[in-house]
Scaffold this motif. Sequence first.
Motif, mmCIF file in Angstrom:
data_model
loop_
_atom_site.group_PDB
_atom_site.id
_atom_site.type_symbol
_atom_site.label_atom_id
_atom_site.label_comp_id
_atom_site.label_asym_id
_atom_site.label_seq_id
_atom_site.Cartn_x
_atom_site.Cartn_y
_atom_site.Cartn_z
ATOM 1 N N SER A 224 15.177 68.645 -1.381
ATOM 2 C CA SER A 224 14.728 69.017 -2.722
ATOM 3 C C SER A 224 14.392 70.504 -2.808
ATOM 4 O O SER A 224 14.640 71.154 -3.833
ATOM 5 N N SER A 225 13.835 71.054 -1.725
ATOM 6 C CA SER A 225 13.476 72.478 -1.736
ATOM 7 C C SER A 225 14.703 73.377 -1.861
ATOM 8 O O SER A 225 14.593 74.525 -2.275
ATOM 9 N N PHE A 226 15.874 72.858 -1.503
ATOM 10 C CA PHE A 226 17.113 73.620 -1.640
ATOM 11 C C PHE A 226 17.902 73.212 -2.882
ATOM 12 O O PHE A 226 19.042 73.637 -3.062
ATOM 13 N N GLY A 227 17.287 72.374 -3.722
ATOM 14 C CA GLY A 227 17.912 72.011 -4.991
ATOM 15 C C GLY A 227 18.819 70.811 -4.947
ATOM 16 O O GLY A 227 19.621 70.612 -5.864
ATOM 17 N N TYR A 228 18.686 69.961 -3.908
ATOM 18 C CA TYR A 228 19.541 68.773 -3.794
ATOM 19 C C TYR A 228 18.717 67.510 -4.004
ATOM 20 O O TYR A 228 17.593 67.409 -3.521
ATOM 21 N N GLU A 229 19.296 66.543 -4.718
ATOM 22 C CA GLU A 229 18.648 65.253 -4.915
ATOM 23 C C GLU A 229 19.183 64.265 -3.880
ATOM 24 O O GLU A 229 20.382 63.979 -3.838
ATOM 25 N N THR A 230 18.303 63.774 -3.034
ATOM 26 C CA THR A 230 18.708 62.858 -1.958
ATOM 27 C C THR A 230 19.115 61.507 -2.528
ATOM 28 O O THR A 230 18.387 60.945 -3.357
ATOM 29 N N PRO A 231 20.250 60.971 -2.100
ATOM 30 C CA PRO A 231 20.592 59.591 -2.476
ATOM 31 C C PRO A 231 19.699 58.625 -1.701
ATOM 32 O O PRO A 231 20.088 58.073 -0.668
ATOM 33 N N TRP A 232 18.491 58.425 -2.204
ATOM 34 C CA TRP A 232 17.417 57.781 -1.460
ATOM 35 C C TRP A 232 17.785 56.384 -0.974
ATOM 36 O O TRP A 232 17.771 56.081 0.222
ATOM 37 N N ARG A 233 18.146 55.517 -1.906
ATOM 38 C CA ARG A 233 18.415 54.136 -1.519
ATOM 39 C C ARG A 233 19.668 54.005 -0.647
ATOM 40 O O ARG A 233 19.641 53.288 0.364
ATOM 41 N N PRO A 234 20.773 54.685 -0.966
ATOM 42 C CA PRO A 234 21.928 54.608 -0.059
ATOM 43 C C PRO A 234 21.623 55.162 1.338
ATOM 44 O O PRO A 234 22.082 54.607 2.339
#
Length: 385
Positions: A224-234
């Motif tokens: 997130s600090s680099f501007g990416y949204e983690t595909p959390w559930r996958p």
Amino acid sequence: MVTALVGFTSSFAVVLAGLRATGASPEQAASGLLALTLAMGLGIVLLALRYRIPVTLAWSTPGAALLAGAGIPSGGWPAAVGAFLVTGVLIALTAAVPWLGRLVARIPQHLAQAMLAGVLLPLCLAPFQSLGTIPLLVLPVILVWLAASAVAPKWSVPLALVAALTVIGVQLGLAGTTIDPSSLTPSLAFTVPVLDPAAVIGIALPLYVVTMASQNLPGVAVLSSFGYETPWRPALAVTGLGTAVVAPFGGHAVNLAALSAALSAGEGAGEDRDRRWIAALTAGVSYLVLAAGSGALVVVVGAAPPGLVEAVAGLALIGTMATAVTAAFQDATGRMSGAVTFLLAASGLSVLGIGGAFWALVGGLLVRAAIERRRAPRVGTAPPA
């Protein structure tokens, strides 16, 4: 490639120490290292190709440190393998059942960090305790680590590992010891998991909590600090199922990378943010290549004098412990519960076959509930200063 090299060399000694402490034979520990490296590489390739973001995976280094202090469960190595399997199932369930993730997130962060710091303390003492038993072997490793920390911090632990391998090589040469070339080939050793209640409570639950709190949640924050949204559930599904698959082969836990994630998500991976996923993909392929050399590393490390590998593992964890201690005692209102959690985790306490990490979390929560809970001010009175 740097992401994979640093991620592997900076903590594989911790993984081996943890697996051996829970009853794994040298062959079973080598199998666990190989299985984890393969799962990490394949998982990274899958996620990077599917989501086109620089998401990377790692083995649970704090989890391996926890294993190093947990000791051999009453059911032996098969019970430890059963606990690894339960950990994978819990991680996968967190992907399918959102409230599980929220429950973990509700555990006070300072208590999770205090438990981690207490678990890490014995390992971090190992380099300095070894100075009293094998000073001529450990001192060069510590000096290399110190020098590299001042000049190239990212490479301090890998260079310390190189120094340790050099020391081992010299020792083997002086002793005239030979190594069978056939033993250098990596191989998988299957163990039938045994579900032992004490191991599930004393190993699986703390391993799940420390992996979620110290690896998966920080991993999301780094991306997130680099501007990416983690595909959390996958990502949880991949790591949970991956952990469950490699557990019978000795793998303890696979999770989102935290510290090494910044290497493939940061500017060093290129100015174009939309193409940094290629760095993660390359890291995944590099892990698969490193897996081929895991057997040779285990054999060489297995020939090391007692205390040398533990010293390298301790050096690798000093930075993590410093961060955990800071987070554990940063909030003045939670210092008592943090201190109790830290001391219980570091004590090596075992009750009913259940290790100290579980009791540390229980003790910290009890102290927090008893003396640190916030009481609502009475009507007409000012809140305490």
